[in-house]
Design a protein around this motif. Structure first.
Motif, PDB file in Angstrom:
ATOM      1  N   ASP A  50       0.841  -1.203   0.000  1.00 54.06           N
ATOM      2  CA  ASP A  50       0.000   0.000   0.000  1.00 54.06           C
ATOM      3  C   ASP A  50       0.873   1.248   0.000  1.00 54.06           C
ATOM      4  O   ASP A  50       1.812   1.365   0.782  1.00 54.06           O
ATOM      5  N   TYR A 222       9.695   9.294  14.617  1.00 55.45           N
ATOM      6  CA  TYR A 222       8.414   8.674  14.985  1.00 55.45           C
ATOM      7  C   TYR A 222       7.824   9.376  16.217  1.00 55.45           C
ATOM      8  O   TYR A 222       6.619   9.654  16.278  1.00 55.45           O
ATOM      9  N   THR A 272       6.838  -0.582   8.510  1.00 56.09           N
ATOM     10  CA  THR A 272       8.072  -0.884   9.240  1.00 56.09           C
ATOM     11  C   THR A 272       9.287  -0.520   8.408  1.00 56.09           C
ATOM     12  O   THR A 272       9.237  -0.516   7.171  1.00 56.09           O
ATOM     13  N   THR A 273      10.363  -0.237   9.116  1.00 58.82           N
ATOM     14  CA  THR A 273      11.637   0.061   8.460  1.00 58.82           C
ATOM     15  C   THR A 273      12.726  -0.899   8.950  1.00 58.82           C
ATOM     16  O   THR A 273      13.903  -0.642   8.740  1.00 58.82           O
ATOM     17  N   ARG A 274      12.288  -1.967   9.640  1.00 56.55           N
ATOM     18  CA  ARG A 274      13.281  -2.911  10.178  1.00 56.55           C
ATOM     19  C   ARG A 274      12.921  -4.320   9.727  1.00 56.55           C
ATOM     20  O   ARG A 274      11.784  -4.777   9.946  1.00 56.55           O
ATOM     21  N   HIS A 277      11.543  -6.477  12.411  1.00 58.46           N
ATOM     22  CA  HIS A 277      10.140  -6.176  12.713  1.00 58.46           C
ATOM     23  C   HIS A 277       9.220  -6.770  11.644  1.00 58.46           C
ATOM     24  O   HIS A 277       8.151  -7.294  11.955  1.00 58.46           O
TER      25      HIS A 277
END
Ligand SMILES: NC(=O)c1ccc[n+]([C@@H]2O[C@H](COP(=O)([O-])OP(=O)(O)OC[C@H]3O[C@@H](n4cnc5c(N)ncnc54)[C@H](OP(=O)(O)O)[C@@H]3O)[C@@H](O)[C@H]2O)c1
Length: 304
Positions: A50, A222, A272-274, A277
Protein backbone atom coordinates in the motif's frame (compact mmCIF):
# COMPACT_ATOMS: atom_id res chain seq x y z
CA UNK A 1 1.71 -16.50 4.59
CA UNK A 2 -2.04 -16.99 4.55
CA UNK A 3 -4.15 -15.19 1.99
CA UNK A 4 -7.72 -13.96 2.17
CA UNK A 5 -10.21 -12.84 -0.46
CA UNK A 6 -10.60 -9.07 -0.72
CA UNK A 7 -14.37 -8.70 -0.61
CA UNK A 8 -15.92 -9.26 -4.02
CA UNK A 9 -12.98 -7.86 -6.00
CA UNK A 10 -11.84 -11.30 -7.10
CA UNK A 11 -8.43 -10.40 -5.64
CA UNK A 12 -6.69 -12.40 -2.94
CA UNK A 13 -4.27 -10.66 -0.60
CA UNK A 14 -1.68 -11.81 1.90
CA UNK A 15 -3.20 -11.18 5.31
CA UNK A 16 -0.17 -9.08 6.23
CA UNK A 17 0.43 -6.21 3.81
CA UNK A 18 3.37 -3.82 3.56
CA UNK A 19 2.84 -0.08 3.94
CA UNK A 20 5.19 1.86 1.70
CA UNK A 21 4.80 5.14 3.55
CA UNK A 22 6.01 7.18 6.48
CA UNK A 23 9.70 6.84 7.43
CA UNK A 24 10.16 4.04 4.89
CA UNK A 25 9.96 6.71 2.17
CA UNK A 26 11.98 9.33 4.07
CA UNK A 27 15.24 10.48 2.41
CA UNK A 28 17.10 9.74 5.67
CA UNK A 29 16.12 6.09 5.20
CA UNK A 30 18.35 4.76 2.46
CA UNK A 31 16.98 3.63 -0.86
CA UNK A 32 18.91 0.35 -0.50
CA UNK A 33 17.38 -0.39 2.92
CA UNK A 34 13.91 0.48 1.65
CA UNK A 35 14.35 -1.90 -1.30
CA UNK A 36 15.72 -4.61 1.00
CA UNK A 37 12.51 -4.48 3.04
CA UNK A 38 10.29 -4.79 -0.02
CA UNK A 39 12.36 -7.68 -1.36
CA UNK A 40 12.23 -9.46 2.01
CA UNK A 41 8.46 -8.87 2.11
CA UNK A 42 8.12 -10.45 -1.34
CA UNK A 43 10.30 -13.39 -0.32
CA UNK A 44 8.11 -13.90 2.77
CA UNK A 45 5.02 -14.13 0.59
CA UNK A 46 3.48 -10.68 1.00
CA UNK A 47 1.35 -9.83 -2.01
CA UNK A 48 -0.25 -6.60 -0.79
CA UNK A 49 1.63 -3.29 -0.90
CA UNK A 50 0.00 0.00 0.00
CA UNK A 51 1.29 3.44 -0.93
CA UNK A 52 0.09 6.82 -2.15
CA UNK A 53 1.30 9.82 -4.15
CA UNK A 54 1.24 12.05 -1.05
CA UNK A 55 2.98 9.58 1.28
CA UNK A 56 6.43 10.41 2.65
CA UNK A 57 6.21 13.94 1.23
CA UNK A 58 5.62 12.54 -2.25
CA UNK A 59 8.55 10.11 -2.24
CA UNK A 60 7.02 6.75 -1.28
CA UNK A 61 5.21 5.76 -4.45
CA UNK A 62 8.20 6.24 -6.76
CA UNK A 63 10.41 4.40 -4.27
CA UNK A 64 8.01 1.45 -4.25
CA UNK A 65 8.02 1.42 -8.06
CA UNK A 66 11.83 1.33 -8.08
CA UNK A 67 11.91 -1.40 -5.42
CA UNK A 68 9.54 -3.57 -7.46
CA UNK A 69 11.31 -3.01 -10.79
CA UNK A 70 12.51 -6.31 -12.19
CA UNK A 71 10.37 -8.34 -9.79
CA UNK A 72 7.38 -10.37 -10.91
CA UNK A 73 4.49 -8.06 -10.02
CA UNK A 74 1.58 -9.58 -11.94
CA UNK A 75 0.23 -11.44 -8.90
CA UNK A 76 0.72 -8.51 -6.50
CA UNK A 77 -2.01 -6.23 -5.27
CA UNK A 78 -0.38 -2.83 -5.35
CA UNK A 79 -2.71 -0.32 -3.82
CA UNK A 80 -2.28 3.41 -4.14
CA UNK A 81 -4.34 6.53 -3.41
CA UNK A 82 -5.91 9.33 -5.38
CA UNK A 83 -7.26 12.71 -4.35
CA UNK A 84 -4.12 14.00 -2.61
CA UNK A 85 -0.64 14.93 -3.76
CA UNK A 86 2.39 16.50 -2.16
CA UNK A 87 3.17 19.90 -3.62
CA UNK A 88 4.79 23.08 -2.42
CA UNK A 89 5.82 21.52 0.89
CA UNK A 90 2.39 20.26 1.89
CA UNK A 91 -0.27 17.68 1.10
CA UNK A 92 -2.85 19.15 -1.25
CA UNK A 93 -6.26 17.65 -1.61
CA UNK A 94 -8.16 17.64 -4.91
CA UNK A 95 -11.06 15.25 -5.40
CA UNK A 96 -11.97 16.56 -8.85
CA UNK A 97 -12.21 13.85 -11.50
CA UNK A 98 -9.62 15.60 -13.65
CA UNK A 99 -7.12 15.69 -10.77
CA UNK A 100 -7.81 12.05 -9.97
CA UNK A 101 -7.32 11.04 -13.59
CA UNK A 102 -3.99 12.88 -13.76
CA UNK A 103 -2.96 11.37 -10.44
CA UNK A 104 -3.74 7.83 -11.62
CA UNK A 105 -1.69 8.35 -14.77
CA UNK A 106 1.24 9.57 -12.66
CA UNK A 107 0.88 6.61 -10.29
CA UNK A 108 0.98 4.16 -13.18
CA UNK A 109 4.20 5.77 -14.37
CA UNK A 110 5.84 5.85 -10.92
CA UNK A 111 4.87 2.29 -10.11
CA UNK A 112 5.76 0.97 -13.57
CA UNK A 113 2.36 -0.67 -14.03
CA UNK A 114 -0.06 -0.93 -16.97
CA UNK A 115 -3.07 -0.91 -14.66
CA UNK A 116 -3.41 -0.13 -10.96
CA UNK A 117 -4.83 -3.20 -9.16
CA UNK A 118 -6.42 -1.09 -6.40
CA UNK A 119 -6.93 2.63 -5.83
CA UNK A 120 -8.33 4.22 -2.68
CA UNK A 121 -9.74 7.70 -2.65
CA UNK A 122 -7.61 9.34 0.03
CA UNK A 123 -9.90 10.94 2.58
CA UNK A 124 -12.92 12.06 0.56
CA UNK A 125 -15.74 13.85 2.36
CA UNK A 126 -19.00 11.89 2.67
CA UNK A 127 -20.82 14.51 0.58
CA UNK A 128 -18.27 14.19 -2.22
CA UNK A 129 -19.30 10.56 -2.81
CA UNK A 130 -22.17 11.48 -5.11
CA UNK A 131 -23.55 9.17 -7.82
CA UNK A 132 -22.12 11.56 -10.45
CA UNK A 133 -18.66 11.44 -8.92
CA UNK A 134 -18.68 7.66 -8.53
CA UNK A 135 -20.00 7.34 -12.10
CA UNK A 136 -17.07 9.48 -13.29
CA UNK A 137 -14.66 7.16 -11.49
CA UNK A 138 -16.32 4.23 -13.23
CA UNK A 139 -15.42 5.85 -16.57
CA UNK A 140 -11.78 6.00 -15.42
CA UNK A 141 -11.98 2.32 -14.55
CA UNK A 142 -13.36 1.57 -18.02
CA UNK A 143 -10.45 3.58 -19.46
CA UNK A 144 -8.27 0.85 -17.91
CA UNK A 145 -6.54 2.99 -15.28
CA UNK A 146 -7.43 0.78 -12.32
CA UNK A 147 -9.15 -2.48 -11.49
CA UNK A 148 -10.65 -2.05 -8.02
CA UNK A 149 -11.81 1.11 -6.27
CA UNK A 150 -11.81 1.85 -2.57
CA UNK A 151 -12.18 4.59 0.01
CA UNK A 152 -9.56 5.26 2.68
CA UNK A 153 -10.88 7.23 5.60
CA UNK A 154 -10.75 7.08 9.37
CA UNK A 155 -14.14 8.78 9.57
CA UNK A 156 -16.97 6.23 10.03
CA UNK A 157 -19.48 8.58 8.33
CA UNK A 158 -17.38 8.55 5.17
CA UNK A 159 -17.04 4.77 5.25
CA UNK A 160 -20.79 4.37 5.76
CA UNK A 161 -21.39 6.69 2.79
CA UNK A 162 -19.02 4.56 0.69
CA UNK A 163 -20.91 1.37 1.56
CA UNK A 164 -23.95 2.65 -0.32
CA UNK A 165 -22.11 2.59 -3.67
CA UNK A 166 -21.87 -0.76 -5.49
CA UNK A 167 -18.96 0.61 -7.54
CA UNK A 168 -16.82 0.96 -4.39
CA UNK A 169 -15.11 -2.35 -3.76
CA UNK A 170 -12.98 -1.82 -0.66
CA UNK A 171 -12.49 0.37 2.39
CA UNK A 172 -9.28 1.05 4.29
CA UNK A 173 -9.77 2.00 7.91
CA UNK A 174 -7.61 2.28 11.03
CA UNK A 175 -8.33 -0.99 12.83
CA UNK A 176 -6.27 -1.71 15.94
CA UNK A 177 -6.72 -2.44 19.64
CA UNK A 178 -7.24 1.28 20.33
CA UNK A 179 -10.27 1.33 17.99
CA UNK A 180 -12.77 -1.30 19.21
CA UNK A 181 -15.62 0.67 17.57
CA UNK A 182 -14.17 -0.35 14.21
CA UNK A 183 -15.41 -3.90 14.79
CA UNK A 184 -18.96 -2.83 13.97
CA UNK A 185 -17.80 -0.72 11.03
CA UNK A 186 -15.82 -3.62 9.54
CA UNK A 187 -18.84 -5.90 9.96
CA UNK A 188 -21.10 -3.40 8.15
CA UNK A 189 -18.56 -3.05 5.35
CA UNK A 190 -18.15 -6.80 4.95
CA UNK A 191 -21.94 -7.28 4.99
CA UNK A 192 -22.11 -4.76 2.13
CA UNK A 193 -19.64 -6.95 0.20
CA UNK A 194 -16.67 -4.61 0.61
CA UNK A 195 -13.11 -5.78 1.12
CA UNK A 196 -11.80 -4.36 4.39
CA UNK A 197 -8.15 -3.40 4.80
CA UNK A 198 -6.77 -2.44 8.20
CA UNK A 199 -4.31 0.46 8.22
CA UNK A 200 -2.34 1.34 11.37
CA UNK A 201 -2.84 -2.19 12.77
CA UNK A 202 -0.02 -1.72 15.31
CA UNK A 203 -1.59 1.54 16.54
CA UNK A 204 1.59 3.17 15.18
CA UNK A 205 3.54 1.48 17.95
CA UNK A 206 1.79 3.46 20.72
CA UNK A 207 1.11 0.38 22.85
CA UNK A 208 4.82 -0.40 23.20
CA UNK A 209 6.98 0.97 26.01
CA UNK A 210 8.92 3.91 24.61
CA UNK A 211 12.53 4.85 25.26
CA UNK A 212 12.85 8.63 25.60
CA UNK A 213 16.65 8.79 25.77
CA UNK A 214 19.36 8.12 23.20
CA UNK A 215 16.92 7.85 20.33
CA UNK A 216 18.33 7.52 16.84
CA UNK A 217 16.98 9.83 14.13
CA UNK A 218 14.30 7.35 12.99
CA UNK A 219 12.77 6.83 16.42
CA UNK A 220 13.05 10.53 17.23
CA UNK A 221 11.14 11.16 13.98
CA UNK A 222 8.41 8.67 14.98
CA UNK A 223 8.23 10.26 18.44
CA UNK A 224 8.03 13.82 17.09
CA UNK A 225 5.19 12.80 14.77
CA UNK A 226 3.35 11.12 17.62
CA UNK A 227 3.72 14.15 19.88
CA UNK A 228 2.48 16.41 17.08
CA UNK A 229 -0.44 14.34 15.81
CA UNK A 230 -1.27 11.40 18.05
CA UNK A 231 -1.09 12.39 21.71
CA UNK A 232 -4.46 10.83 22.53
CA UNK A 233 -3.34 7.49 21.04
CA UNK A 234 -0.03 7.70 22.91
CA UNK A 235 -1.97 8.07 26.16
CA UNK A 236 -4.50 5.34 25.27
CA UNK A 237 -1.67 3.02 24.24
CA UNK A 238 -0.37 2.91 27.82
CA UNK A 239 -3.39 0.79 28.81
CA UNK A 240 -2.13 -1.90 26.40
CA UNK A 241 1.48 -2.22 27.63
CA UNK A 242 0.60 -5.78 28.75
CA UNK A 243 0.68 -6.85 25.08
CA UNK A 244 4.46 -6.63 25.26
CA UNK A 245 6.95 -8.73 27.19
CA UNK A 246 5.16 -12.09 26.98
CA UNK A 247 7.05 -15.26 26.18
CA UNK A 248 4.43 -16.81 23.87
CA UNK A 249 3.68 -13.92 21.51
CA UNK A 250 5.29 -10.58 20.73
CA UNK A 251 3.42 -7.30 21.19
CA UNK A 252 3.22 -6.69 17.45
CA UNK A 253 1.95 -10.21 16.83
CA UNK A 254 -0.70 -9.81 19.53
CA UNK A 255 -1.82 -6.50 18.01
CA UNK A 256 -1.97 -8.07 14.54
CA UNK A 257 -3.77 -11.20 15.76
CA UNK A 258 -6.43 -8.94 17.29
CA UNK A 259 -6.85 -6.92 14.07
CA UNK A 260 -6.86 -10.01 11.85
CA UNK A 261 -9.48 -11.51 14.15
CA UNK A 262 -11.92 -8.66 13.46
CA UNK A 263 -14.64 -10.23 11.29
CA UNK A 264 -14.51 -8.91 7.74
CA UNK A 265 -10.86 -7.82 7.75
CA UNK A 266 -8.92 -9.12 4.75
CA UNK A 267 -5.47 -7.84 5.64
CA UNK A 268 -3.50 -5.73 8.10
CA UNK A 269 -1.07 -3.34 6.44
CA UNK A 270 1.98 -2.76 8.62
CA UNK A 271 4.50 0.04 8.40
CA UNK A 272 8.07 -0.88 9.24
CA UNK A 273 11.64 0.06 8.46
CA UNK A 274 13.28 -2.91 10.18
CA UNK A 275 13.64 -6.36 8.63
CA UNK A 276 13.44 -7.95 12.08
CA UNK A 277 10.14 -6.18 12.71
CA UNK A 278 8.83 -7.25 9.32
CA UNK A 279 9.68 -10.88 10.08
CA UNK A 280 8.08 -10.57 13.50
CA UNK A 281 4.87 -9.23 11.90
CA UNK A 282 4.84 -11.89 9.21
CA UNK A 283 4.97 -14.56 11.90
CA UNK A 284 1.56 -13.28 13.07
CA UNK A 285 -0.08 -14.79 9.99
CA UNK A 286 -2.29 -17.64 11.15
CA UNK A 287 -1.54 -16.97 14.82
CA UNK A 288 -4.45 -17.27 17.25
CA UNK A 289 -4.70 -14.64 19.98
CA UNK A 290 -4.30 -16.42 23.34
CA UNK A 291 -7.66 -16.32 25.13
CA UNK A 292 -6.30 -14.66 28.29
CA UNK A 293 -4.81 -11.91 26.15
CA UNK A 294 -8.06 -11.46 24.22
CA UNK A 295 -9.86 -11.03 27.56
CA UNK A 296 -7.31 -8.46 28.79
CA UNK A 297 -7.61 -6.52 25.53
CA UNK A 298 -11.41 -6.48 25.85
CA UNK A 299 -11.11 -5.29 29.47
CA UNK A 300 -8.66 -2.51 28.52
CA UNK A 301 -10.92 -1.46 25.64
CA UNK A 302 -13.90 -1.28 28.00
CA UNK A 303 -12.06 1.36 30.05
CA UNK A 304 -12.23 3.77 27.12
N1 LIG B 1 -1.15 6.14 9.61
C1 LIG B 1 -2.05 6.55 8.72
O1 LIG B 1 -2.58 7.69 8.81
C2 LIG B 1 -2.47 5.65 7.58
C3 LIG B 1 -3.49 6.05 6.79
C4 LIG B 1 -3.92 5.23 5.75
C5 LIG B 1 -3.28 4.06 5.49
N2 LIG B 1 -2.24 3.67 6.27
C6 LIG B 1 -1.53 2.45 5.89
O2 LIG B 1 -1.26 1.66 7.02
C7 LIG B 1 0.14 1.37 7.04
C8 LIG B 1 0.61 1.16 8.44
O3 LIG B 1 0.34 2.31 9.21
P1 LIG B 1 1.44 3.00 10.13
O4 LIG B 1 2.81 2.70 9.65
O5 LIG B 1 1.04 4.40 10.26
O6 LIG B 1 1.22 2.30 11.55
P2 LIG B 1 1.47 0.83 12.14
O7 LIG B 1 1.77 -0.16 11.09
O8 LIG B 1 0.33 0.60 13.07
O9 LIG B 1 2.77 1.05 13.05
C9 LIG B 1 4.01 1.37 12.51
C10 LIG B 1 4.98 1.51 13.67
O10 LIG B 1 5.16 0.23 14.30
C11 LIG B 1 6.56 -0.09 14.33
N3 LIG B 1 6.66 -1.55 14.12
C12 LIG B 1 6.39 -2.25 13.01
N4 LIG B 1 6.57 -3.57 13.21
C13 LIG B 1 6.95 -3.71 14.50
C14 LIG B 1 7.31 -4.82 15.29
N5 LIG B 1 7.26 -6.06 14.81
N6 LIG B 1 7.67 -4.61 16.58
C15 LIG B 1 7.71 -3.35 17.08
N7 LIG B 1 7.39 -2.24 16.37
C16 LIG B 1 7.02 -2.42 15.08
C17 LIG B 1 7.19 0.72 13.23
O11 LIG B 1 8.53 1.03 13.57
P3 LIG B 1 9.80 0.40 12.78
O12 LIG B 1 9.96 1.19 11.54
O13 LIG B 1 10.89 0.58 13.77
O14 LIG B 1 9.48 -1.05 12.53
C18 LIG B 1 6.35 2.00 13.26
O15 LIG B 1 6.81 2.87 14.26
C19 LIG B 1 0.78 2.59 6.34
O16 LIG B 1 2.08 2.30 5.90
C20 LIG B 1 -0.19 2.82 5.25
O17 LIG B 1 0.08 1.95 4.16
C21 LIG B 1 -1.83 4.43 7.32
Amino acid sequence: MLTRPLGRTGLKVSEIGFGAASFWGHPAFSEAEAHRLVHRALDLGLTLFDTGPAYSRGRAEGRLGRALAGREASSLVIATKAGTRFEGGRVRRDMSLSAIEASLEESLRRLGLDVLPLVHLHGPAAEELTPDFVGGLERLRRRGLFQSLGVNSFNPEVIDAALAHPQIDTVMVDINVLRPARVGLAARAAAAGKGVLAGMPLAMGHTAPRAWRNLGFRDAWYLARALKNHRADMAAGRRFRFLHGRADITGAQAALAWTLGVPGVSAAIVGTTRVGHLEDCVAASGLALPSDLAARIAAAQAQD
